[in-house]
Design a protein around this motif. Structure first.
Motif, PDB file in Angstrom:
ATOM      1  N   GLY A  29     -18.835  69.637  16.397  1.00 19.07           N
ATOM      2  CA  GLY A  29     -19.865  69.125  17.291  1.00 19.07           C
ATOM      3  C   GLY A  29     -19.694  69.605  18.716  1.00 19.07           C
ATOM      4  N   LEU A  30     -18.463  69.628  19.206  1.00 26.78           N
ATOM      5  CA  LEU A  30     -18.221  70.059  20.580  1.00 26.78           C
ATOM      6  C   LEU A  30     -18.457  71.556  20.751  1.00 26.78           C
ATOM      7  N   TYR A  31     -18.101  72.353  19.750  1.00 28.86           N
ATOM      8  CA  TYR A  31     -18.415  73.784  19.824  1.00 28.86           C
ATOM      9  C   TYR A  31     -19.938  73.994  19.863  1.00 28.86           C
ATOM     10  N   PHE A  32     -20.640  73.220  19.065  1.00 27.42           N
ATOM     11  CA  PHE A  32     -22.102  73.324  19.024  1.00 27.42           C
ATOM     12  C   PHE A  32     -22.701  72.890  20.360  1.00 27.42           C
ATOM     13  N   VAL A  33     -22.172  71.808  20.918  1.00 26.62           N
ATOM     14  CA  VAL A  33     -22.625  71.337  22.234  1.00 26.62           C
ATOM     15  C   VAL A  33     -22.373  72.399  23.299  1.00 26.62           C
ATOM     16  N   LEU A  49     -41.311  65.261  21.990  1.00 20.97           N
ATOM     17  CA  LEU A  49     -41.543  66.165  20.862  1.00 20.97           C
ATOM     18  C   LEU A  49     -40.250  66.445  20.105  1.00 20.97           C
ATOM     19  N   GLY A  50     -39.143  66.560  20.837  1.00 19.72           N
ATOM     20  CA  GLY A  50     -37.865  66.799  20.187  1.00 19.72           C
ATOM     21  C   GLY A  50     -37.511  65.686  19.218  1.00 19.72           C
ATOM     22  N   VAL A  51     -37.711  64.453  19.635  1.00 23.08           N
ATOM     23  CA  VAL A  51     -37.431  63.310  18.774  1.00 23.08           C
ATOM     24  C   VAL A  51     -38.355  63.314  17.556  1.00 23.08           C
ATOM     25  N   ILE A  52     -39.638  63.627  17.786  1.00 25.27           N
ATOM     26  CA  ILE A  52     -40.612  63.639  16.690  1.00 25.27           C
ATOM     27  C   ILE A  52     -40.290  64.733  15.683  1.00 25.27           C
ATOM     28  N   VAL A  53     -40.021  65.942  16.180  1.00 25.26           N
ATOM     29  CA  VAL A  53     -39.692  67.055  15.273  1.00 25.26           C
ATOM     30  C   VAL A  53     -38.406  66.754  14.510  1.00 25.26           C
ATOM     31  N   VAL A  82     -31.362  67.797  20.026  1.00 26.04           N
ATOM     32  CA  VAL A  82     -30.596  68.528  19.010  1.00 26.04           C
ATOM     33  C   VAL A  82     -29.261  67.831  18.743  1.00 26.04           C
ATOM     34  N   VAL A  83     -28.535  67.491  19.795  1.00 26.96           N
ATOM     35  CA  VAL A  83     -27.288  66.727  19.673  1.00 26.96           C
ATOM     36  C   VAL A  83     -27.319  65.629  20.734  1.00 26.96           C
ATOM     37  N   GLU A  84     -27.239  64.387  20.279  1.00 35.64           N
ATOM     38  CA  GLU A  84     -27.261  63.267  21.210  1.00 35.64           C
ATOM     39  C   GLU A  84     -25.885  62.632  21.383  1.00 35.64           C
ATOM     40  N   GLU A  85     -25.041  62.769  20.375  1.00 34.91           N
ATOM     41  CA  GLU A  85     -23.690  62.224  20.491  1.00 34.91           C
ATOM     42  C   GLU A  85     -22.763  62.948  19.530  1.00 34.91           C
ATOM     43  N   VAL A  86     -21.477  62.914  19.847  1.00 34.72           N
ATOM     44  CA  VAL A  86     -20.436  63.489  18.977  1.00 34.72           C
ATOM     45  C   VAL A  86     -19.361  62.430  18.795  1.00 34.72           C
ATOM     46  N   ASN A  87     -19.211  61.980  17.544  1.00 34.77           N
ATOM     47  CA  ASN A  87     -18.255  60.913  17.221  1.00 34.77           C
ATOM     48  C   ASN A  87     -18.429  59.697  18.127  1.00 34.77           C
ATOM     49  N   GLY A  88     -19.680  59.335  18.363  1.00 33.62           N
ATOM     50  CA  GLY A  88     -19.972  58.148  19.145  1.00 33.62           C
ATOM     51  C   GLY A  88     -19.994  58.339  20.641  1.00 33.62           C
ATOM     52  N   MET A 101     -27.415  63.516  15.401  1.00 34.53           N
ATOM     53  CA  MET A 101     -28.795  63.166  15.765  1.00 34.53           C
ATOM     54  C   MET A 101     -29.093  61.741  15.279  1.00 34.53           C
ATOM     55  N   PRO A 102     -28.541  60.726  15.934  1.00 34.29           N
ATOM     56  CA  PRO A 102     -28.742  59.349  15.455  1.00 34.29           C
ATOM     57  C   PRO A 102     -30.199  58.941  15.573  1.00 34.29           C
ATOM     58  N   ARG A 103     -30.579  57.946  14.797  1.00 37.28           N
ATOM     59  CA  ARG A 103     -31.965  57.440  14.846  1.00 37.28           C
ATOM     60  C   ARG A 103     -32.241  56.808  16.207  1.00 37.28           C
TER      61      ARG A 103
END
Length: 232
Positions: free
Chosen positions: A23-27, A87-91, A138-144, A230-232
């Motif tokens: 996740g951190l590499y992706f971030v 739009l990001g959330v919807i997609v 795309v990424v909202e959190e990593v391990n909380g 990508m949490p709800r």
């Protein structure tokens, strides 16, 4: 004597560590993309593409000076950023919280921003701003741990507060990782400056290419991890 089997707790810890590392590499890669795009957009158009705090201050100054042209332009930019986040959330929701449809659409918007003629500079700017709004989904959190991709003030604030608590002897985890999006955005901005100096606004095509590459790379990320990022 039979060898001990790994405990469920140790297996879970290794799983969480792998998920966090990926996740951190992706971030970091997404932050490089955001930094590139922001620097290119700022140099090419004079407006921030993802730094809405700066655009908000500029809007307030323009209001105070009754500069109606900049007021309208900055209001559109801020509105496009809000729209991009929505739009990001919807997609993300419609695609089952997968990365690649979102990144693919971001790539298309950035390609459009790089290809539009100079007469349509405002439309190009709004396309890039919308893409940068979308990237936050795309990424909202990593391990909380909350992660911001296009705004690093919060990351630096969390890092500073974590440092302060550590100096007080409090044991808090995760505050060091807040430097990941800041570092990625800084490196990306430097690359963006170099690209814009050579290609001007067409350098946004490089941002589009990076977005498409990240969309392809996301296929390697396990589905259950994507749901966590990508949490709800």
């Amino acid at each position: 004597m039979l060898p001990r089997s790994p405990s469920p707790n140790s297996h879970r810890q290794r799983h969480l560590q792998r998920r966090g590392t990926v996740g951190l590499y992706f971030v970091a890669a997404l932050s490089v993309l955001a930094g590139m795009t922001d620097a290119i957009g700022f140099l090419a158009t004079g407006d921030f593409v993802s730094f809405m705090s700066g655009n908000t201050t500029r809007l307030a100054v323009s209001l105070g000076n009754a500069e109606w042209g900049p007021i309208a332009r900055l209001a559109l930019v801020i509105g496009a950023f809000i729209l991009g986040n929505a739009l990001g959330v919807i997609v993300a929701a419609r695609s089952g919280r997968r990365h690649w449809p979102l990144l693919g659409l971001i790539g298309l918007l950035l390609a459009l921003a790089g290809l539009l003629p100079e007469a349509l500079q405002l439309a190009a700017l709004l396309a890039a701003v919308t893409a940068m709004g979308m990237i936050n989904a795309v990424v909202e959190e990593v391990n909380g741990l909350p992660i911001g991709l296009t705004y690093v003030t919060g990351a630096l604030s969390r890092f500073g507060r974590g440092l302060g608590r550590t100096l007080l002897g409090q044991q808090r985890l995760g505050w060091r990782v807040q430097l990941v999006p800041w570092s990625g955005m800084f490196i990306g901005a430097v690359l963006g400056v170099l690209l814009e100096q050579r290609f001007e606004r067409a350098a946004l095509l490089a941002s589009a290419l990076v977005a498409v590459m990240l969309a392809l790379a996301s296929w390697k990320i396990p589905r259950r991890w994507q749901l966590r990022y990508m949490p709800r």
